[in-house]
Design an enzyme around this catalytic site. Structure first.
Site, PDB file in Angstrom:
ATOM      1  N   ASP A 161       0.841  -1.202   0.000  1.00 51.13           N
ATOM      2  CA  ASP A 161       0.000   0.000   0.000  1.00 51.13           C
ATOM      3  C   ASP A 161       0.882   1.261   0.000  1.00 51.13           C
ATOM      4  O   ASP A 161       0.712   2.177  -0.829  1.00 51.13           O
ATOM      5  CB  ASP A 161      -0.880  -0.044   1.265  1.00 51.13           C
ATOM      6  CG  ASP A 161      -2.045   0.920   1.216  1.00 51.13           C
ATOM      7  OD1 ASP A 161      -2.246   1.548   0.173  1.00 51.13           O
ATOM      8  OD2 ASP A 161      -2.761   1.033   2.240  1.00 51.13           O
ATOM      9  N   SER A 187      -3.134  -9.819   1.777  1.00 47.04           N
ATOM     10  CA  SER A 187      -3.198 -10.275   3.184  1.00 47.04           C
ATOM     11  C   SER A 187      -1.991 -11.074   3.662  1.00 47.04           C
ATOM     12  O   SER A 187      -1.935 -11.477   4.825  1.00 47.04           O
ATOM     13  CB  SER A 187      -4.460 -11.129   3.454  1.00 47.04           C
ATOM     14  OG  SER A 187      -5.577 -10.302   3.608  1.00 47.04           O
ATOM     15  N   TYR A 217      -1.017  -8.522   7.416  1.00 49.75           N
ATOM     16  CA  TYR A 217      -2.281  -9.153   7.811  1.00 49.75           C
ATOM     17  C   TYR A 217      -2.142 -10.646   8.119  1.00 49.75           C
ATOM     18  O   TYR A 217      -3.108 -11.292   8.516  1.00 49.75           O
ATOM     19  CB  TYR A 217      -3.376  -8.910   6.752  1.00 49.75           C
ATOM     20  CG  TYR A 217      -3.981  -7.516   6.807  1.00 49.75           C
ATOM     21  CD1 TYR A 217      -3.504  -6.557   7.684  1.00 49.75           C
ATOM     22  CD2 TYR A 217      -5.043  -7.163   5.977  1.00 49.75           C
ATOM     23  CE1 TYR A 217      -4.051  -5.281   7.738  1.00 49.75           C
ATOM     24  CE2 TYR A 217      -5.611  -5.881   6.029  1.00 49.75           C
ATOM     25  CZ  TYR A 217      -5.106  -4.949   6.908  1.00 49.75           C
ATOM     26  OH  TYR A 217      -5.654  -3.691   6.967  1.00 49.75           O
TER      27      TYR A 217
HETATM   28  P1  ADP Z   1      -1.462  -7.022   3.824  1.00 50.25           P
HETATM   29  O1  ADP Z   1      -1.675  -5.957   4.845  1.00 50.25           O
HETATM   30  O2  ADP Z   1      -2.668  -7.271   2.947  1.00 50.25           O
HETATM   31  O3  ADP Z   1      -0.890  -8.262   4.404  1.00 50.25           O
HETATM   32  P2  ADP Z   1       1.156  -6.151   2.844  1.00 50.25           P
HETATM   33  O4  ADP Z   1       1.461  -4.953   2.031  1.00 50.25           O
HETATM   34  O5  ADP Z   1       1.694  -6.151   4.249  1.00 50.25           O
HETATM   35  O6  ADP Z   1      -0.440  -6.336   2.807  1.00 50.25           O
HETATM   36  O7  ADP Z   1       1.672  -7.452   2.114  1.00 50.25           O
HETATM   37  C1  ADP Z   1       1.025  -8.073   1.044  1.00 50.25           C
HETATM   38  C2  ADP Z   1       2.045  -8.757   0.183  1.00 50.25           C
HETATM   39  O8  ADP Z   1       2.622  -7.816  -0.699  1.00 50.25           O
HETATM   40  C3  ADP Z   1       3.196  -9.375   0.960  1.00 50.25           C
HETATM   41  O9  ADP Z   1       3.426 -10.697   0.459  1.00 50.25           O
HETATM   42  C4  ADP Z   1       4.370  -8.466   0.641  1.00 50.25           C
HETATM   43  O10 ADP Z   1       5.594  -9.197   0.615  1.00 50.25           O
HETATM   44  C5  ADP Z   1       4.013  -8.007  -0.736  1.00 50.25           C
HETATM   45  N1  ADP Z   1       4.614  -6.718  -1.145  1.00 50.25           N
HETATM   46  C6  ADP Z   1       5.094  -5.717  -0.392  1.00 50.25           C
HETATM   47  N2  ADP Z   1       5.549  -4.711  -1.171  1.00 50.25           N
HETATM   48  C7  ADP Z   1       5.333  -5.109  -2.468  1.00 50.25           C
HETATM   49  C8  ADP Z   1       5.620  -4.539  -3.750  1.00 50.25           C
HETATM   50  N3  ADP Z   1       6.181  -3.344  -3.887  1.00 50.25           N
HETATM   51  N4  ADP Z   1       5.260  -5.259  -4.865  1.00 50.25           N
HETATM   52  C9  ADP Z   1       4.678  -6.467  -4.757  1.00 50.25           C
HETATM   53  N5  ADP Z   1       4.418  -7.057  -3.591  1.00 50.25           N
HETATM   54  C10 ADP Z   1       4.744  -6.395  -2.442  1.00 50.25           C
END
Ligand code: ADP
Length: 334
Positions: free
Chosen positions: A33, A116, A120
């Site tokens: 995000d 997630s 999460y």
């Molecule tokens: P959530 O709160 O839904 O768990 P996160 O952002 O913490 O969301 O993580 C969701 C997934 O996205 C994780 O597997 C993380 O490793 C991955 N992630 C984090 N940054 C990026 C990025 N820039 N591009 C793709 N995936 C990412």
């Protein structure tokens, strides 16, 4: 249309829409995000402020601003508690709702992060399975290219039963292969110590048999190309072309190319993807692969994994790709 699993930073994906694993406020956060808001710029936050938040399992769409994509689809994944709080259904809903929004906005390509699976806390292997199940179901009925962007593959827990079964299968095959090659080496060494066999005798044993009565059959086999055999098999199975290429995770354009070029030479993963789609047995698969100049062997993991699935009658290309991905092999189709 294909599902592709890739390792990348989702903010770099040149697709029509990327999906953001947002929180209920839609006002930005950490993880993916944060990365998306940072790359898109302040105007994304301004538009998000007009949306009034979003419920878990739902999705909302905005423009992409400074990102290379046209849209950002914001969805709110469930916080994983222990798996008994409707987490799976909510996560499935995130993928379904996002795909519907993408479709309504005429997107031809969409990239998802593993929703997630970060803060999460959804176990990554299970999150991947949910993603693959929902996306593959959608792709059987819709034309779209969907990317699943996996950021940190190294963190994957591939200890699930499926993967340990495959790992065991690979070990078994490697072991028997290893033994075979040792026996073969000993046999050759033994042969070198004795004397060379006369050419005529060798010819009788090795050459005469295959090119004897079967010559006509062999020549007629050469007549049918990969493309022709593929189209014949599609007819024999009573499938439509679209059913076949979708189930093979193959792009429509590539299929058209194969259809219109009688001498088209596919890559090995493409040829295998069609064998999977047509639900061919191992010997039928070998026959189809031969048309493209390939064979399945026990000398590489890719082939053994394919053999594992075919011999168990599991023809789900997305599950096979999940396994290939886990074992760091190239994927089928796309
Ligand atoms: P959530 O709160 O839904 O768990 P996160 O952002 O913490 O969301 O993580 C969701 C997934 O996205 C994780 O597997 C993380 O490793 C991955 N992630 C984090 N940054 C990026 C990025 N820039 N591009 C793709 N995936 C990412």
């Amino acid at each position: 249309m294909p599902l592709r699993i890739v390792r990348n930073d989702i903010t770099k994906m040149k697709v029509d829409a990327i999906v953001n694993a947002a929180n209920k406020t839609l006002l930005g956060g950490g993880g993916v995000d944060g990365a998306i808001h940072k790359a898109a710029g302040m105007r994304l936050l301004a538009e998000c402020m007009t949306l009034g938040g979003c419920d878990t399992g739902k999705a909302k769409i905005t423009k992409g601003y400074k990102l290379p994509c046209r849209y950002v689809i914001h969805t709110v994944g469930p916080v994983y508690v222990d798996g008994t709080h409707g987490e799976k259904e909510l996560l499935e809903s995130c993928y379904r709702e996002s795909l519907m929004l993408a479709k309504e906005n005429a997107c031809e390509s969409v990239a998802f992060p593993l929703i997630s699976s970060g803060v999460y806390g959804y176990p990554k292997d299970q999150a991947l399975k949910v993603a693959i199940d929902v996306i593959s179901d959608f792709l059987l009925k819709n034309d779209m290219t969907v990317y699943l962007v996996v950021f940190d593959r190294a963190a994957f827990n591939i200890g699930e039963k499926l993967f340990s079964d495959i790992a065991e299968y690979i070990d078994d095959k490697y072991v028997s292969d290893h033994i075979d090659s040792r026996v073969e080496r000993m046999r050759r060494a033994e042969g070198n110590r004795t004397f060379a066999r006369p050419l005529a005798a060798k010819c009788e044993e090795c050459c005469a048999a295959p090119f004897g009565d079967d010559l006509d059959a062999i020549l007629s086999e050469i007549d049918e190309s990969f493309s022709q055999m593929l189209l014949r098999k599609i007819d024999e199975k009573g499938m439509t072309d679209a059913e076949c290429y979708k189930k093979a995770n193959i792009d429509r354009k590539l299929f058209s190319k194969i259809r219109s070029d009688v001498n088209y030479k596919p890559s090995k993963p493409t040829a295998i993807a069609f064998a999977i789609s047509l639900e061919l047995t191992l010997s039928e698969t070998a026959e189809l692969l031969k048309k493209a100049g390939f064979a399945l062997s026990h000398s590489n993991k890719f082939d053994i994994i394919i053999e594992y699935f075919i011999s168990r009658g599991n023809y789900n290309v997305f599950e096979i790709n999940e396994a290939l991905f886990a074992f760091d092999q190239c994927l089928l189709g796309a």
